[in-house]
Enzyme design. Structure first.
Site, PDB file in Angstrom:
ATOM      1  N   GLU A 149      53.509   6.200  27.727  1.00 21.46           N
ATOM      2  CA  GLU A 149      54.798   6.248  28.417  1.00 21.46           C
ATOM      3  C   GLU A 149      54.634   5.733  29.850  1.00 21.46           C
ATOM      4  O   GLU A 149      53.719   6.132  30.550  1.00 21.46           O
ATOM      5  CB  GLU A 149      55.317   7.691  28.420  1.00 21.46           C
ATOM      6  CG  GLU A 149      56.663   7.847  29.070  1.00 21.46           C
ATOM      7  CD  GLU A 149      57.682   6.862  28.518  1.00 21.46           C
ATOM      8  OE1 GLU A 149      57.926   6.835  27.306  1.00 21.46           O
ATOM      9  OE2 GLU A 149      58.236   6.064  29.328  1.00 21.46           O
ATOM     10  N   PHE A 150      55.560   4.848  30.255  1.00 26.45           N
ATOM     11  CA  PHE A 150      55.457   4.244  31.596  1.00 26.45           C
ATOM     12  C   PHE A 150      56.584   4.688  32.524  1.00 26.45           C
ATOM     13  O   PHE A 150      56.768   4.103  33.589  1.00 26.45           O
ATOM     14  CB  PHE A 150      55.446   2.712  31.477  1.00 26.45           C
ATOM     15  CG  PHE A 150      54.280   2.195  30.669  1.00 26.45           C
ATOM     16  CD1 PHE A 150      53.012   2.112  31.234  1.00 26.45           C
ATOM     17  CD2 PHE A 150      54.441   1.823  29.343  1.00 26.45           C
ATOM     18  CE1 PHE A 150      51.926   1.658  30.498  1.00 26.45           C
ATOM     19  CE2 PHE A 150      53.362   1.365  28.591  1.00 26.45           C
ATOM     20  CZ  PHE A 150      52.100   1.282  29.171  1.00 26.45           C
ATOM     21  N   LYS A 205      47.576   2.128  29.200  1.00 31.54           N
ATOM     22  CA  LYS A 205      48.203   3.109  30.099  1.00 31.54           C
ATOM     23  C   LYS A 205      47.315   3.377  31.315  1.00 31.54           C
ATOM     24  O   LYS A 205      47.781   3.376  32.463  1.00 31.54           O
ATOM     25  CB  LYS A 205      48.473   4.404  29.328  1.00 31.54           C
ATOM     26  CG  LYS A 205      48.961   5.553  30.182  1.00 31.54           C
ATOM     27  CD  LYS A 205      50.328   5.304  30.781  1.00 31.54           C
ATOM     28  CE  LYS A 205      50.686   6.383  31.792  1.00 31.54           C
ATOM     29  NZ  LYS A 205      51.925   6.107  32.504  1.00 31.54           N
ATOM     30  N   ASN A 209      48.051   2.370  35.351  1.00 34.65           N
ATOM     31  CA  ASN A 209      48.051   3.314  36.475  1.00 34.65           C
ATOM     32  C   ASN A 209      46.925   3.010  37.459  1.00 34.65           C
ATOM     33  O   ASN A 209      47.086   3.174  38.669  1.00 34.65           O
ATOM     34  CB  ASN A 209      47.952   4.755  35.962  1.00 34.65           C
ATOM     35  CG  ASN A 209      49.330   5.300  35.581  1.00 34.65           C
ATOM     36  OD1 ASN A 209      50.336   4.601  35.735  1.00 34.65           O
ATOM     37  ND2 ASN A 209      49.381   6.522  35.097  1.00 34.65           N
ATOM     38  N   PHE A 250      54.884  -1.498  45.052  1.00 36.48           N
ATOM     39  CA  PHE A 250      53.671  -0.679  45.236  1.00 36.48           C
ATOM     40  C   PHE A 250      52.772  -1.187  46.359  1.00 36.48           C
ATOM     41  O   PHE A 250      51.547  -1.136  46.255  1.00 36.48           O
ATOM     42  CB  PHE A 250      52.883  -0.566  43.910  1.00 36.48           C
ATOM     43  CG  PHE A 250      53.484   0.471  43.005  1.00 36.48           C
ATOM     44  CD1 PHE A 250      53.014   1.777  43.011  1.00 36.48           C
ATOM     45  CD2 PHE A 250      54.542   0.158  42.175  1.00 36.48           C
ATOM     46  CE1 PHE A 250      53.587   2.748  42.213  1.00 36.48           C
ATOM     47  CE2 PHE A 250      55.135   1.122  41.370  1.00 36.48           C
ATOM     48  CZ  PHE A 250      54.653   2.420  41.384  1.00 36.48           C
ATOM     49  N   CYS A 261      50.224  11.916  37.747  1.00 36.56           N
ATOM     50  CA  CYS A 261      49.593  10.863  36.944  1.00 36.56           C
ATOM     51  C   CYS A 261      48.477  10.116  37.663  1.00 36.56           C
ATOM     52  O   CYS A 261      47.332  10.135  37.199  1.00 36.56           O
ATOM     53  CB  CYS A 261      50.655   9.880  36.462  1.00 36.56           C
ATOM     54  SG  CYS A 261      51.780  10.622  35.270  1.00 36.56           S
TER      55      CYS A 261
HETATM   56  N1  LIG Z   1      55.100  12.999  34.391  1.00 35.90           N
HETATM   57  C1  LIG Z   1      55.051  11.689  34.302  1.00 35.90           C
HETATM   58  O1  LIG Z   1      55.615  10.957  35.136  1.00 35.90           O
HETATM   59  C2  LIG Z   1      54.303  11.016  33.180  1.00 35.90           C
HETATM   60  C3  LIG Z   1      54.499   9.659  32.932  1.00 35.90           C
HETATM   61  C4  LIG Z   1      53.817   9.065  31.886  1.00 35.90           C
HETATM   62  C5  LIG Z   1      52.936   9.815  31.114  1.00 35.90           C
HETATM   63  N2  LIG Z   1      52.745  11.132  31.385  1.00 35.90           N
HETATM   64  C6  LIG Z   1      51.832  11.883  30.535  1.00 35.90           C
HETATM   65  O2  LIG Z   1      52.614  12.644  29.603  1.00 35.90           O
HETATM   66  C7  LIG Z   1      51.974  13.895  29.338  1.00 35.90           C
HETATM   67  C8  LIG Z   1      52.939  15.029  29.657  1.00 35.90           C
HETATM   68  O3  LIG Z   1      53.193  14.994  31.050  1.00 35.90           O
HETATM   69  P1  LIG Z   1      54.356  15.878  31.700  1.00 35.90           P
HETATM   70  O4  LIG Z   1      54.439  15.474  33.124  1.00 35.90           O
HETATM   71  O5  LIG Z   1      55.556  15.830  30.833  1.00 35.90           O
HETATM   72  O6  LIG Z   1      53.704  17.345  31.584  1.00 35.90           O
HETATM   73  P2  LIG Z   1      54.428  18.756  31.760  1.00 35.90           P
HETATM   74  O7  LIG Z   1      53.361  19.677  32.225  1.00 35.90           O
HETATM   75  O8  LIG Z   1      55.672  18.602  32.550  1.00 35.90           O
HETATM   76  O9  LIG Z   1      54.860  19.150  30.275  1.00 35.90           O
HETATM   77  C9  LIG Z   1      53.972  19.496  29.268  1.00 35.90           C
HETATM   78  C10 LIG Z   1      54.659  20.505  28.362  1.00 35.90           C
HETATM   79  O10 LIG Z   1      53.828  20.731  27.216  1.00 35.90           O
HETATM   80  C11 LIG Z   1      53.941  22.092  26.866  1.00 35.90           C
HETATM   81  N3  LIG Z   1      52.811  22.459  25.997  1.00 35.90           N
HETATM   82  C12 LIG Z   1      51.508  22.632  26.333  1.00 35.90           C
HETATM   83  N4  LIG Z   1      50.784  22.949  25.231  1.00 35.90           N
HETATM   84  C13 LIG Z   1      51.656  22.963  24.189  1.00 35.90           C
HETATM   85  C14 LIG Z   1      51.507  23.200  22.797  1.00 35.90           C
HETATM   86  N5  LIG Z   1      50.306  23.483  22.254  1.00 35.90           N
HETATM   87  N6  LIG Z   1      52.601  23.134  22.009  1.00 35.90           N
HETATM   88  C15 LIG Z   1      53.814  22.843  22.557  1.00 35.90           C
HETATM   89  N7  LIG Z   1      54.005  22.613  23.864  1.00 35.90           N
HETATM   90  C16 LIG Z   1      52.943  22.666  24.671  1.00 35.90           C
HETATM   91  C17 LIG Z   1      53.965  22.810  28.203  1.00 35.90           C
HETATM   92  O11 LIG Z   1      54.498  24.128  28.075  1.00 35.90           O
HETATM   93  C18 LIG Z   1      54.863  21.879  29.011  1.00 35.90           C
HETATM   94  O12 LIG Z   1      56.220  22.239  28.913  1.00 35.90           O
HETATM   95  C19 LIG Z   1      50.690  13.894  30.158  1.00 35.90           C
HETATM   96  O13 LIG Z   1      49.641  13.415  29.363  1.00 35.90           O
HETATM   97  C20 LIG Z   1      50.989  12.906  31.267  1.00 35.90           C
HETATM   98  O14 LIG Z   1      49.829  12.319  31.781  1.00 35.90           O
HETATM   99  C21 LIG Z   1      53.428  11.754  32.388  1.00 35.90           C
END
Ligand SMILES: NC(=O)c1ccc[n+]([C@@H]2O[C@H](COP(=O)([O-])OP(=O)(O)OC[C@H]3O[C@@H](n4cnc5c(N)ncnc54)[C@H](O)[C@@H]3O)[C@@H](O)[C@H]2O)c1
Length: 436
Positions: A149-150, A205, A209, A250, A261
């Site tokens: 996801e970007f 990905k 980043n 950037f 991230c």
């Molecule tokens: N935040 C961003 O901008 C972004 C962008 C691209 C990719 N990512 C990637 O996406 C992933 C998620 O990031 P995020 O920022 O949404 O994280 P986040 O911490 O906001 O959300 C993660 C969610 O997963 C839930 N969770 C954890 N273990 C679980 C399980 N076993 N079953 C069900 N739910 C569970 C948590 O309760 C939480 O609500 C990461 O790998 C991150 O690197 C994030």
């Protein structure tokens, strides 16, 4: 299509709501019962522009639902997205516990042929481990796809709805055709779906980043040199960014990159390389420059006020790691505030959106002000840390009148140097001449 999205954080919630918006039947599942309870009542756990309306509309239309029953969500699905967190573990590499737990749940509960999509940012080889985990329990065929996801927090809905590209690492025709159908509504303007092998998608990905973080650290490094040689980094930025080969994005210097991230993904990629006996020298430097940059704001404050901040109060404008989000993960404000407090100073902080999230991290170690101008009362200096729009054109005479001393430390180069000099401020910014 029947879809479940496991993990309803910043990524999972956006993915689920946007897929429901295009007519799919989506269930968002999470282990956090409080979060799910709130979502069922359209109370979002995060601030993300436009997401609340999307969640409400699709829940109301019956296309989006939320549950803590992860097994039941998987059982009714054709496609399962894994969007749980991958925080850094002790040595900086990605902690895959949550991802692999979900994989085991998928194996246990799947009831039909399934496409399993890894949305979480995971190191090369993780999809293979997800496959192994599912294989241990599965009674139906399944296809594991890497779909990094970007999206950018603060513009996440737009980014998902109108992606620059969709990267898909898939091994089977079935997975490729299901994913192409799912993403078709989002790429109608001709943006590409780039199919590739799974390892390359996983790597894409981190490489993306890493590249973006490198641009920021490069400019922060150049900014430091600009200060020494008497150049203005904003002019340099414009001068190089207008070159088509470089581009303007950037290239903004600042207090160091933060958020959930860049810091963790850069460290994780360095860790992956080390695991394969390689040293990613450029990214190691990117990371090191960023660690140093986190102290620059505090050094400027000390240049203005001296090393001992006992009895000094600093107003901080902006707590979130960037504007239009309430995400405090690895926010530069936290490093700065910690240094001010350690030097004996006190802080009054303001943020248009992130104060509740900041209170969870900072507790009562700082005071919080209802408005940006309230934060200035009794303060000896103002530090602008996050470039929220409302800080761009403030009432400067009011700032000067309210502060005890007319000192502004600007981590985002928001204000014109000549204007600050004319107004009689001592003004410190990044990579530009100081108005002492
Ligand atoms: N935040 C961003 O901008 C972004 C962008 C691209 C990719 N990512 C990637 O996406 C992933 C998620 O990031 P995020 O920022 O949404 O994280 P986040 O911490 O906001 O959300 C993660 C969610 O997963 C839930 N969770 C954890 N273990 C679980 C399980 N076993 N079953 C069900 N739910 C569970 C948590 O309760 C939480 O609500 C990461 O790998 C991150 O690197 C994030």
């Amino acid at each position: 299509m029947d879809i479940s999205v496991i993990g309803t954080g910043y990524v999972g919630l956006v993915v689920g709501a946007c897929l429901a918006e295009t007519g799919n039947q989506v269930v968002g599942a999470d282990v956090d019962a409080q979060k799910i309870d709130g979502l069922k009542h359209n109370v979002l756990p995060i601030y993300e522009p436009g997401l609340d309306r999307l969640v409400e509309r699709n829940q109301h239309a019956g296309r989006l639902d939320f549950t803590t029953d992860i097994g039941a969500a998987i059982a009714r699905s054709d496609v399962v997205f894994i969007a749980v967190g991958t925080p850094p573990d002790g040595d900086g590499s990605a902690d895959l516990r949550h991802v692999l737990n979900v994989a085991a749940e998928i194996g246990r509960h799947m009831q039909r042929e399934l496409v399993v999509v890894t949305k979480s940012t995971v190191p090369v080889g993780t999809c293979a481990r997800v496959s192994e985990e599912i294989e241990g329990f599965a009674h139906f065929p399944f296809h594991v796809v890497s779909n990094p996801e970007f999206l950018k927090e603060g513009a996440a809905v737009d980014d998902f709805m109108k992606p620059d590209r969709v990267v898909l690492g898939a091994q089977s025709d079935h997975a490729r055709s299901v994913m192409a159908e799912l993403y078709a509504p989002f790429v109608r303007t001709g943006k590409p779906i780039i199919f590739m092998d799974v390892a390359s998608a996983e790597m894409t990905k981190y490489a993306a980043n890493g590249m973006l973080a490198a641009r920021i650290s490069f400019m922060n490094d150049i900014a430091g040199l600009c200060e020494r040689v008497g150049a203005n980094v904003d002019m340099v930025r414009k001068g190089i960014g207008s070159d088509d080969r470089i581009g303007p994005a950037f290239l903004f210097p600042g207090p160091g990159y933060g958020g959930s991230c860049f810091p963790k993904d850069v460290k994780a990629l360095i860790g992956t390389a080390r695991g394969y006996g390689r040293c990613l020298r450029i990214l190691e430097a990117v990371d090191a420059v960023n660690e140093e940059q986190k102290h620059v704001l505090f050094q400027k404050l000390q240049a203005a006020l001296g090393p001992d901040l006992t009895g000094v109060r600093v107003a901080v404008w902006g707590l979130a790691f960037k504007p239009n989000t309430d995400d405090m993960r690895d926010a530069p404000s936290l490093a700065f505030i910690a240094e001010v407090l350690a030097a004996g100073g006190q802080v009054t902080a303001h943020d248009p959106v992130a104060m509740d999230a900041a209170k969870c991290v900072l507790g009562d170690t700082v005071a919080f002000a209802a408005t940006s101008y309230d934060a200035l009362r009794g303060a000896d200096a103002l530090a602008v840390v996050t470039d929220w729009n409302e800080y761009r054109h403030p009432d400067f005479p009011r700032i000067k009148q309210t502060l005890r001393r007319p000192i502004v430390i600007d981590a985002r180069n928001l204000y014109a140097i000549t204007k600050m000099a004319e107004l009689g401020f001592a003004y410190y910014s990044i990579g530009r001449p100081t108005v002492a």
